[in-house]
Write a protein that holds these residues in place. Structure first.
Motif, PDB file in Angstrom:
ATOM      1  N   VAL A  51       0.137   0.262  10.588  1.00 22.34           N
ATOM      2  CA  VAL A  51      -0.441  -1.088  10.527  1.00 22.34           C
ATOM      3  C   VAL A  51      -0.041  -1.771   9.225  1.00 22.34           C
ATOM      4  N   ARG A  52      -0.161  -1.034   8.118  1.00 27.71           N
ATOM      5  CA  ARG A  52       0.267  -1.574   6.827  1.00 27.71           C
ATOM      6  C   ARG A  52       0.438  -0.441   5.817  1.00 27.71           C
ATOM      7  N   ILE A  53       1.140  -0.772   4.750  1.00 24.40           N
ATOM      8  CA  ILE A  53       1.285   0.162   3.623  1.00 24.40           C
ATOM      9  C   ILE A  53       0.394  -0.370   2.520  1.00 24.40           C
ATOM     10  N   ASP A  54      -0.445   0.495   2.014  1.00 27.52           N
ATOM     11  CA  ASP A  54      -1.480   0.045   1.090  1.00 27.52           C
ATOM     12  C   ASP A  54      -1.414   0.868  -0.198  1.00 27.52           C
ATOM     13  N   ARG A  55      -2.134   0.404  -1.213  1.00 18.42           N
ATOM     14  CA  ARG A  55      -2.320   1.245  -2.391  1.00 18.42           C
ATOM     15  C   ARG A  55      -3.353   2.314  -2.033  1.00 18.42           C
ATOM     16  N   ALA A  56      -3.206   3.492  -2.618  1.00 20.41           N
ATOM     17  CA  ALA A  56      -4.183   4.551  -2.377  1.00 20.41           C
ATOM     18  C   ALA A  56      -5.505   4.178  -3.045  1.00 20.41           C
ATOM     19  N   VAL A  57      -6.609   4.343  -2.325  1.00 17.99           N
ATOM     20  CA  VAL A  57      -7.931   4.074  -2.886  1.00 17.99           C
ATOM     21  C   VAL A  57      -8.840   5.252  -2.548  1.00 17.99           C
ATOM     22  N   ASP A  58     -10.023   5.243  -3.133  1.00 13.71           N
ATOM     23  CA  ASP A  58     -10.946   6.359  -2.891  1.00 13.71           C
ATOM     24  C   ASP A  58     -11.708   6.174  -1.590  1.00 13.71           C
ATOM     25  N   GLU A  59     -10.992   6.064  -0.511  1.00 13.43           N
ATOM     26  CA  GLU A  59     -11.625   5.979   0.803  1.00 13.43           C
ATOM     27  C   GLU A  59     -11.305   7.241   1.573  1.00 13.43           C
ATOM     28  N   ALA A  60     -12.143   7.526   2.539  1.00 17.03           N
ATOM     29  CA  ALA A  60     -11.869   8.693   3.368  1.00 17.03           C
ATOM     30  C   ALA A  60     -10.568   8.473   4.127  1.00 17.03           C
ATOM     31  N   SER A  61      -9.686   9.457   4.066  1.00 12.50           N
ATOM     32  CA  SER A  61      -8.447   9.365   4.829  1.00 12.50           C
ATOM     33  C   SER A  61      -8.427  10.518   5.821  1.00 12.50           C
ATOM     34  N   VAL A  62      -7.253  10.900   6.234  1.00 12.34           N
ATOM     35  CA  VAL A  62      -7.164  12.022   7.180  1.00 12.34           C
ATOM     36  C   VAL A  62      -6.984  13.343   6.445  1.00 12.34           C
ATOM     37  N   GLY A  63      -7.255  13.360   5.160  1.00 11.42           N
ATOM     38  CA  GLY A  63      -7.072  14.576   4.393  1.00 11.42           C
ATOM     39  C   GLY A  63      -5.625  14.698   3.941  1.00 11.42           C
ATOM     40  N   ALA A  64      -5.157  15.925   3.810  1.00 16.61           N
ATOM     41  CA  ALA A  64      -3.777  16.147   3.346  1.00 16.61           C
ATOM     42  C   ALA A  64      -3.049  17.083   4.306  1.00 16.61           C
ATOM     43  N   PRO A  65      -2.885  16.658   5.560  1.00 19.16           N
ATOM     44  CA  PRO A  65      -2.250  17.559   6.537  1.00 19.16           C
ATOM     45  C   PRO A  65      -0.792  17.855   6.227  1.00 19.16           C
ATOM     46  N   LEU A  66      -0.161  17.047   5.381  1.00 17.14           N
ATOM     47  CA  LEU A  66       1.250  17.266   5.045  1.00 17.14           C
ATOM     48  C   LEU A  66       1.401  17.871   3.651  1.00 17.14           C
ATOM     49  N   GLY A  67       0.295  18.250   3.054  1.00 13.99           N
ATOM     50  CA  GLY A  67       0.332  18.765   1.686  1.00 13.99           C
ATOM     51  C   GLY A  67      -0.275  17.729   0.748  1.00 13.99           C
ATOM     52  N   MET A  68      -0.632  18.181  -0.463  1.00 12.47           N
ATOM     53  CA  MET A  68      -1.243  17.276  -1.437  1.00 12.47           C
ATOM     54  C   MET A  68      -0.175  16.379  -2.069  1.00 12.47           C
ATOM     55  N   PRO A  69      -0.371  15.060  -2.025  1.00 14.20           N
ATOM     56  CA  PRO A  69       0.599  14.173  -2.690  1.00 14.20           C
ATOM     57  C   PRO A  69       0.654  14.480  -4.181  1.00 14.20           C
ATOM     58  N   ALA A  70       1.843  14.355  -4.761  1.00 11.95           N
ATOM     59  CA  ALA A  70       1.999  14.626  -6.191  1.00 11.95           C
ATOM     60  C   ALA A  70       1.375  13.504  -7.020  1.00 11.95           C
ATOM     61  N   VAL A  71       1.603  12.256  -6.624  1.00  7.77           N
ATOM     62  CA  VAL A  71       1.019  11.133  -7.350  1.00  7.77           C
ATOM     63  C   VAL A  71       0.055  10.339  -6.468  1.00  7.77           C
ATOM     64  N   GLY A  72       0.345  10.264  -5.178  1.00  7.77           N
ATOM     65  CA  GLY A  72      -0.585   9.658  -4.222  1.00  7.77           C
ATOM     66  C   GLY A  72      -0.883   8.203  -4.492  1.00  7.77           C
ATOM     67  N   LEU A  73       0.120   7.419  -4.814  1.00  8.75           N
ATOM     68  CA  LEU A  73      -0.123   6.017  -5.159  1.00  8.75           C
ATOM     69  C   LEU A  73      -0.162   5.109  -3.935  1.00  8.75           C
ATOM     70  N   ARG A  74       0.340   5.581  -2.816  1.00 11.80           N
ATOM     71  CA  ARG A  74       0.423   4.748  -1.623  1.00 11.80           C
ATOM     72  C   ARG A  74      -0.336   5.393  -0.470  1.00 11.80           C
ATOM     73  N   ALA A  75      -0.619   4.586   0.531  1.00 12.68           N
ATOM     74  CA  ALA A  75      -1.268   5.105   1.737  1.00 12.68           C
ATOM     75  C   ALA A  75      -0.692   4.392   2.950  1.00 12.68           C
ATOM     76  N   LEU A  76      -0.484   5.157   4.015  1.00 16.62           N
ATOM     77  CA  LEU A  76      -0.108   4.547   5.290  1.00 16.62           C
ATOM     78  C   LEU A  76      -1.395   4.306   6.067  1.00 16.62           C
ATOM     79  N   VAL A  77      -1.606   3.063   6.476  1.00 18.01           N
ATOM     80  CA  VAL A  77      -2.787   2.727   7.267  1.00 18.01           C
ATOM     81  C   VAL A  77      -2.350   2.631   8.721  1.00 18.01           C
ATOM     82  N   PHE A  78      -3.036   3.355   9.573  1.00 18.54           N
ATOM     83  CA  PHE A  78      -2.653   3.370  10.991  1.00 18.54           C
ATOM     84  C   PHE A  78      -3.911   3.390  11.844  1.00 18.54           C
ATOM     85  N   ARG A  79      -3.731   3.071  13.126  1.00 18.99           N
ATOM     86  CA  ARG A  79      -4.870   3.009  14.032  1.00 18.99           C
ATOM     87  C   ARG A  79      -4.976   4.327  14.792  1.00 18.99           C
TER      88      ARG A  79
END
Lengths: 143, 113
Positions: free
Chosen positions: B25-53
């Motif tokens: 849906v959009r590419i966002d800055r990472a924020v302290d919201e609940a996401s889907v966890g880290a199914p692909l591993g822990m991001p090293a810096v985690g500055l971005r987030a993929l928002v999807f439906r």
């Protein structure tokens, strides 16, 4: 025949499609430690297996001599890492001894043990690659 | 005529992944919201987030390190993962970028992990 850590292992040549250098490895999330990841090879995606981890006898330390061999059994195929490839040996079935139950390698994954007269080559564990590939698949499904 | 699909390529902990771009849906800055966890591993810096439906209609976020871009690739360059590498439903396949296998993930399914 190939070496892996302190082990010398053999695989029936009909189960080996190719021996080559490994391309870029892509690690897989949530995968068992024995499956290091996947590689693209001649238009195919292959899992890369560390047999030492798979057999529970250590882990491979990659070196410039390291190679992979592409193992096939029916519809299953995988790339297996080896420290070095020793070469092709002709072995008479009469010279294959039953695998010891207490050996380093689980007996159910072996066709048997062979010894050669060549200097520096001791007992060689002859892998049952069909069972190895089936076991790798079952372990992945069980996770 | 070759069928193509747009995939969004991104990185998590130094590993490249790709997803069907139409799922994002959009590419966002990472924020302290609940996401889907880290199914692909822990991001090293985690500055971005993929928002999807997700399948339930709600929006989910997957924290990532960076977006590499959107690529139009031939369907023929996509592969299923072979059995010993097929674990659960993340990832679902691979895009062959030359000799490198880039793992394909289904973001909608990831919401259920």
């Amino acid at each position: 025949m190939f070496s892996l850590g302190d082990l010398q292992l053999g695989v029936p040549s009909q189960n080996v499609r190719e021996v080559t250098r490994m391309g870029p490895l892509t690690p897989l999330p949530r995968m068992s430690a024995a499956v290091l990841g996947v590689v693209g090879h001649r238009g195919e995606v292959l899992p890369v297996v560390d047999l030492l981890r798979f057999l529970g006898v250590g882990e491979l330390k990659p070196s410039p001599r390291a190679r992979i061999f592409i193992g096939v059994a029916g519809s299953l195929s995988a790339a297996f890492m080896a420290d070095s490839v020793i070469g092709l040996r002709k072995v008479f079935t009469a010279d294959i001894w039953p695998a010891p139950v207490t050996g380093h390698v689980p007996a159910e994954l072996l066709l048997g043990i062979v010894t050669t007269d060549r200097e520096g080559e001791g007992a060689i564990n002859l892998l049952n690659l069909v069972r190895v590939l089936q076991s790798a698949r079952q372990r992945a499904v069980a996770r | 005529m070759t069928s193509t699909v747009d995939i969004l390529v991104f990185e998590v902990a130094g590993v490249r992944f790709a997803a069907d771009a139409s799922q994002v849906v959009r590419i966002d800055r990472a924020v302290d919201e609940a996401s889907v966890g880290a199914p692909l591993g822990m991001p090293a810096v985690g500055l971005r987030a993929l928002v999807f439906r997700a399948g339930d209609g709600g929006l989910r976020r997957l924290d990532i390190d960076k977006v590499s871009g959107v690529k139009t690739v031939a369907i023929e360059s996509l592969r299923r993962l072979p059995p010993p590498a097929r674990v659960g439903h993340v990832p679902i396949g691979a895009w062959l970028d030359g000799d490198e296998a880039v793992l394909l993930v289904d973001l909608e399914r990831m919401a259920g992990t």
